[in-house]
Motif scaffolding. Structure first.
Motif, PDB file in Angstrom:
ATOM      1  N   TRP A   1       0.831  -1.204   0.000  1.00  0.00           N
ATOM      2  CA  TRP A   1       0.000   0.000   0.000  1.00  0.00           C
ATOM      3  C   TRP A   1       0.869   1.258   0.000  1.00  0.00           C
ATOM      4  CZ3 TRP A   1      -0.385   3.829   3.845  1.00  0.00           C
ATOM      5  CH2 TRP A   1      -1.267   4.865   3.496  1.00  0.00           C
ATOM      6  N   ALA A   2       1.922   1.262   0.846  1.00  0.00           N
ATOM      7  CA  ALA A   2       2.817   2.427   0.911  1.00  0.00           C
ATOM      8  C   ALA A   2       3.415   2.712  -0.464  1.00  0.00           C
ATOM      9  CB  ALA A   2       3.917   2.196   1.940  1.00  0.00           C
ATOM     10  N   LEU A   3       3.824   1.642  -1.153  1.00  0.00           N
ATOM     11  CA  LEU A   3       4.437   1.810  -2.479  1.00  0.00           C
ATOM     12  C   LEU A   3       3.425   2.369  -3.482  1.00  0.00           C
ATOM     13  CD1 LEU A   3       6.899   1.467  -4.268  1.00  0.00           C
ATOM     14  CD2 LEU A   3       6.322  -0.927  -4.579  1.00  0.00           C
ATOM     15  N   VAL A   4       2.231   1.784  -3.508  1.00  0.00           N
ATOM     16  CA  VAL A   4       1.201   2.236  -4.452  1.00  0.00           C
ATOM     17  C   VAL A   4       0.800   3.687  -4.140  1.00  0.00           C
ATOM     18  CG1 VAL A   4      -1.182   1.880  -5.226  1.00  0.00           C
ATOM     19  CG2 VAL A   4       0.328  -0.088  -4.910  1.00  0.00           C
ATOM     20  N   HIS A   5       0.627   3.975  -2.850  1.00  0.00           N
ATOM     21  CA  HIS A   5       0.213   5.316  -2.452  1.00  0.00           C
ATOM     22  C   HIS A   5       1.290   6.352  -2.792  1.00  0.00           C
ATOM     23  CE1 HIS A   5      -2.424   7.979  -0.119  1.00  0.00           C
ATOM     24  NE2 HIS A   5      -1.319   8.627   0.138  1.00  0.00           N
ATOM     25  N   HIS A   6       2.542   6.009  -2.511  1.00  0.00           N
ATOM     26  CA  HIS A   6       3.659   6.919  -2.783  1.00  0.00           C
ATOM     27  C   HIS A   6       3.831   7.122  -4.289  1.00  0.00           C
ATOM     28  CE1 HIS A   6       7.133   8.979  -0.962  1.00  0.00           C
ATOM     29  NE2 HIS A   6       7.790   8.679  -2.060  1.00  0.00           N
ATOM     30  N   LEU A   7       3.566   6.067  -5.045  1.00  0.00           N
ATOM     31  CA  LEU A   7       3.665   6.143  -6.507  1.00  0.00           C
ATOM     32  C   LEU A   7       2.622   7.115  -7.074  1.00  0.00           C
ATOM     33  CD1 LEU A   7       4.564   5.145  -9.343  1.00  0.00           C
ATOM     34  CD2 LEU A   7       3.102   3.159  -9.010  1.00  0.00           C
ATOM     35  N   ILE A   8       1.364   6.943  -6.643  1.00  0.00           N
ATOM     36  CA  ILE A   8       0.303   7.825  -7.135  1.00  0.00           C
ATOM     37  C   ILE A   8       0.542   9.262  -6.653  1.00  0.00           C
ATOM     38  CG2 ILE A   8      -2.185   8.274  -7.145  1.00  0.00           C
ATOM     39  CD1 ILE A   8      -2.551   5.222  -6.662  1.00  0.00           C
ATOM     40  N   GLY A   9       0.937   9.400  -5.389  1.00  0.00           N
ATOM     41  CA  GLY A   9       1.250  10.728  -4.845  1.00  0.00           C
ATOM     42  C   GLY A   9       2.392  11.373  -5.610  1.00  0.00           C
TER      43      GLY A   9
ATOM     44  N   LEU B   1      -7.014  15.698  -7.168  1.00  0.00           N
ATOM     45  CA  LEU B   1      -5.795  14.886  -7.222  1.00  0.00           C
ATOM     46  C   LEU B   1      -5.428  14.341  -5.849  1.00  0.00           C
ATOM     47  CD1 LEU B   1      -3.281  16.757  -9.575  1.00  0.00           C
ATOM     48  CD2 LEU B   1      -4.459  14.607  -9.990  1.00  0.00           C
ATOM     49  N   SER B   2      -5.589  15.179  -4.812  1.00  0.00           N
ATOM     50  CA  SER B   2      -5.226  14.751  -3.464  1.00  0.00           C
ATOM     51  C   SER B   2      -6.149  13.651  -2.963  1.00  0.00           C
ATOM     52  CB  SER B   2      -5.257  15.940  -2.503  1.00  0.00           C
ATOM     53  OG  SER B   2      -4.361  16.931  -2.940  1.00  0.00           O
ATOM     54  N   LYS B   3      -7.449  13.820  -3.206  1.00  0.00           N
ATOM     55  CA  LYS B   3      -8.408  12.788  -2.786  1.00  0.00           C
ATOM     56  C   LYS B   3      -8.200  11.508  -3.574  1.00  0.00           C
ATOM     57  CE  LYS B   3     -12.109  15.933  -1.405  1.00  0.00           C
ATOM     58  NZ  LYS B   3     -13.433  16.466  -1.771  1.00  0.00           N
ATOM     59  N   LEU B   4      -7.934  11.677  -4.873  1.00  0.00           N
ATOM     60  CA  LEU B   4      -7.732  10.528  -5.761  1.00  0.00           C
ATOM     61  C   LEU B   4      -6.607   9.626  -5.250  1.00  0.00           C
ATOM     62  CD1 LEU B   4      -9.315   9.965  -8.351  1.00  0.00           C
ATOM     63  CD2 LEU B   4      -7.366  10.819  -9.650  1.00  0.00           C
ATOM     64  N   ASN B   5      -5.607  10.229  -4.612  1.00  0.00           N
ATOM     65  CA  ASN B   5      -4.465   9.503  -4.098  1.00  0.00           C
ATOM     66  C   ASN B   5      -4.898   8.346  -3.195  1.00  0.00           C
ATOM     67  OD1 ASN B   5      -1.260  10.702  -2.746  1.00  0.00           O
ATOM     68  ND2 ASN B   5      -1.890   8.746  -3.538  1.00  0.00           N
ATOM     69  N   ILE B   6      -5.702   8.657  -2.185  1.00  0.00           N
ATOM     70  CA  ILE B   6      -6.133   7.619  -1.236  1.00  0.00           C
ATOM     71  C   ILE B   6      -7.261   6.781  -1.829  1.00  0.00           C
ATOM     72  CG2 ILE B   6      -7.796   9.088   0.028  1.00  0.00           C
ATOM     73  CD1 ILE B   6      -5.480   6.804   1.912  1.00  0.00           C
ATOM     74  N   VAL B   7      -8.121   7.421  -2.635  1.00  0.00           N
ATOM     75  CA  VAL B   7      -9.249   6.707  -3.251  1.00  0.00           C
ATOM     76  C   VAL B   7      -8.743   5.612  -4.196  1.00  0.00           C
ATOM     77  CG1 VAL B   7     -11.157   6.989  -4.889  1.00  0.00           C
ATOM     78  CG2 VAL B   7     -10.893   8.597  -3.003  1.00  0.00           C
ATOM     79  N   LEU B   8      -7.608   5.855  -4.853  1.00  0.00           N
ATOM     80  CA  LEU B   8      -7.050   4.855  -5.770  1.00  0.00           C
ATOM     81  C   LEU B   8      -6.130   3.860  -5.069  1.00  0.00           C
ATOM     82  CD1 LEU B   8      -6.112   6.844  -9.017  1.00  0.00           C
ATOM     83  CD2 LEU B   8      -7.965   5.202  -8.717  1.00  0.00           C
ATOM     84  N   SER B   9      -5.319   4.343  -4.126  1.00  0.00           N
ATOM     85  CA  SER B   9      -4.270   3.485  -3.568  1.00  0.00           C
ATOM     86  C   SER B   9      -4.825   2.299  -2.794  1.00  0.00           C
ATOM     87  CB  SER B   9      -3.320   4.301  -2.686  1.00  0.00           C
ATOM     88  OG  SER B   9      -3.942   4.696  -1.482  1.00  0.00           O
ATOM     89  N   VAL B  10      -5.913   2.490  -2.055  1.00  0.00           N
ATOM     90  CA  VAL B  10      -6.458   1.389  -1.246  1.00  0.00           C
ATOM     91  C   VAL B  10      -7.044   0.272  -2.126  1.00  0.00           C
ATOM     92  CG1 VAL B  10      -8.146   0.762   0.520  1.00  0.00           C
ATOM     93  CG2 VAL B  10      -6.785   2.843   0.788  1.00  0.00           C
ATOM     94  N   PRO B  11      -8.001   0.574  -3.028  1.00  0.00           N
ATOM     95  CA  PRO B  11      -8.528  -0.523  -3.850  1.00  0.00           C
ATOM     96  C   PRO B  11      -7.485  -1.149  -4.771  1.00  0.00           C
ATOM     97  CG  PRO B  11      -9.454   1.582  -4.546  1.00  0.00           C
ATOM     98  CD  PRO B  11      -8.744   1.833  -3.266  1.00  0.00           C
ATOM     99  N   LEU B  12      -6.531  -0.345  -5.273  1.00  0.00           N
ATOM    100  CA  LEU B  12      -5.482  -0.896  -6.137  1.00  0.00           C
ATOM    101  C   LEU B  12      -4.627  -1.914  -5.391  1.00  0.00           C
ATOM    102  CD1 LEU B  12      -3.976   1.891  -8.445  1.00  0.00           C
ATOM    103  CD2 LEU B  12      -4.708  -0.394  -9.112  1.00  0.00           C
ATOM    104  N   THR B  13      -4.330  -1.604  -4.123  1.00  0.00           N
ATOM    105  CA  THR B  13      -3.528  -2.518  -3.312  1.00  0.00           C
ATOM    106  C   THR B  13      -4.280  -3.826  -3.069  1.00  0.00           C
ATOM    107  OG1 THR B  13      -2.584  -0.592  -2.224  1.00  0.00           O
ATOM    108  CG2 THR B  13      -2.212  -2.710  -1.170  1.00  0.00           C
ATOM    109  N   VAL B  14      -5.564  -3.698  -2.738  1.00  0.00           N
ATOM    110  CA  VAL B  14      -6.385  -4.895  -2.522  1.00  0.00           C
ATOM    111  C   VAL B  14      -6.430  -5.728  -3.804  1.00  0.00           C
ATOM    112  CG1 VAL B  14      -8.713  -5.710  -1.986  1.00  0.00           C
ATOM    113  CG2 VAL B  14      -7.758  -3.778  -0.713  1.00  0.00           C
ATOM    114  N   LEU B  15      -6.602  -5.043  -4.928  1.00  0.00           N
ATOM    115  CA  LEU B  15      -6.653  -5.722  -6.227  1.00  0.00           C
ATOM    116  C   LEU B  15      -5.347  -6.473  -6.502  1.00  0.00           C
ATOM    117  CD1 LEU B  15      -8.612  -5.866  -8.741  1.00  0.00           C
ATOM    118  CD2 LEU B  15      -7.128  -4.160  -9.780  1.00  0.00           C
ATOM    119  N   LEU B  16      -4.215  -5.826  -6.202  1.00  0.00           N
ATOM    120  CA  LEU B  16      -2.909  -6.455  -6.404  1.00  0.00           C
ATOM    121  C   LEU B  16      -2.796  -7.758  -5.626  1.00  0.00           C
ATOM    122  CD1 LEU B  16      -0.234  -3.618  -6.313  1.00  0.00           C
ATOM    123  CD2 LEU B  16      -0.511  -5.348  -8.072  1.00  0.00           C
ATOM    124  N   TRP B  17      -3.297  -7.743  -4.392  1.00  0.00           N
ATOM    125  CA  TRP B  17      -3.200  -8.940  -3.547  1.00  0.00           C
ATOM    126  C   TRP B  17      -4.149 -10.024  -4.029  1.00  0.00           C
ATOM    127  CZ3 TRP B  17      -0.201 -10.410   0.771  1.00  0.00           C
ATOM    128  CH2 TRP B  17       0.874  -9.552   1.001  1.00  0.00           C
TER     129      TRP B  17
END
Lengths: 124, 136
Positions: free
Chosen positions: B84-92, B113-129
């Protein structure tokens, strides 16, 4: 009096004033695709067998991309951590010590990781 | 800390520039802080990546030990956080690159853009797993 831009560009009193700033952005841009590659590599090999990981890194493209991601990542994180240190650690000797330790840690991570990738890739 | 600094300046209480506690939290501020925290977490997380790679390079036995540690429930939890940290830092990071080019500074795109950061990073991480488990 006017200072010609050419004589001040990229030069503070230490003569490398904007290097870290520039390299931070450059590695950030490069890491957009490279960290995606690294994530894909880890998702595919995270729970894989030893033979599978060796086989993946025996592929030169895979090995070079993983190595590139690690190098760019460590260069990027070394600068990022230095910014954090400069923000929060004030006064000597701690500020200098923290920055030196940051260099040592980053060097250690990159050397150890690249050694591992190289050894696996060369099949030694 | 403010008093010790004032003393260092000769015992005079000097006004300090306003810091975090003065401002009401905003999306851009919180996402900037999270960007720094995830960056620092990724920094120390490289120890895990280096360890995993070295164990593979050392041999099957060392690799099995690493897989056992990282595959335990606490290992998986740490790895999930790391992902999650990696995905979030990447989008940020992409957001900051956009800002570096002087784009999206108006209120609406800046907030989006700021909201999109957390809105995207959480589901993307779950999807990756989910993908990682699916291909296993």
């Amino acid at each position: 009096m006017r200072t010609p831009l050419s004589s001040v560009r990229g030069r503070g009193s230490a003569k490398f004033g904007t290097d870290d700033y520039w390299v931070q952005r450059l590695t950030a841009a490069v890491l957009v695709p490279l960290s995606v590659v690294l994530i894909i590599f880890l998702v595919r090999n995270g729970a894989a067998s030893h033979a599978t990981v060796r086989e993946a890194l025996a592929n030169p493209i895979c090995a070079v991309l993983v190595a590139a991601a690690i190098i760019a990542g460590v260069v990027h994180m070394r600068i990022g951590m230095q910014v954090i240190i400069e923000d929060y650690v004030h006064g000597q000797p701690w500020s200098v010590l923290a920055i030196v330790l940051n260099w040592f840690f980053s060097a250690l991570i990159v050397l150890a990781s690249i050694w591992a990738v190289a050894k696996l890739s060369f099949g030694m | 800390m403010s008093t010790s600094k004032a003393k260092a300046a000769g015992g005079v209480e000097r006004p300090l520039s306003p810091h975090l506690q003065i401002y009401a939290p905003s999306w851009t501020m919180v996402m900037s802080i999270v960007h720094r925290i995830t960056g620092a977490a990724l920094y120390f997380g490289t120890i895990l990546l280096a360890y995993w790679l070295i164990s593979a390079a050392v041999g099957p036995k060392a690799f099995a030990t690493a897989q056992w540690i990282l595959g335990s429930w606490i290992g998986r939890l740490v790895l999930f956080g790391y992902t999650w940290a990696l995905v979030h830092h990447l989008i940020g990071g992409i957001r900051f690159l956009i800002w570096d080019f002087g784009r999206c500074f108006d209120e609406k795109p800046r907030l989006m853009l700021s909201k999109l950061n957390i809105v995207l990073s959480v589901p993307l991480t779950v999807l990756l797993w989910i993908v990682a488990y699916a291909i296993k």
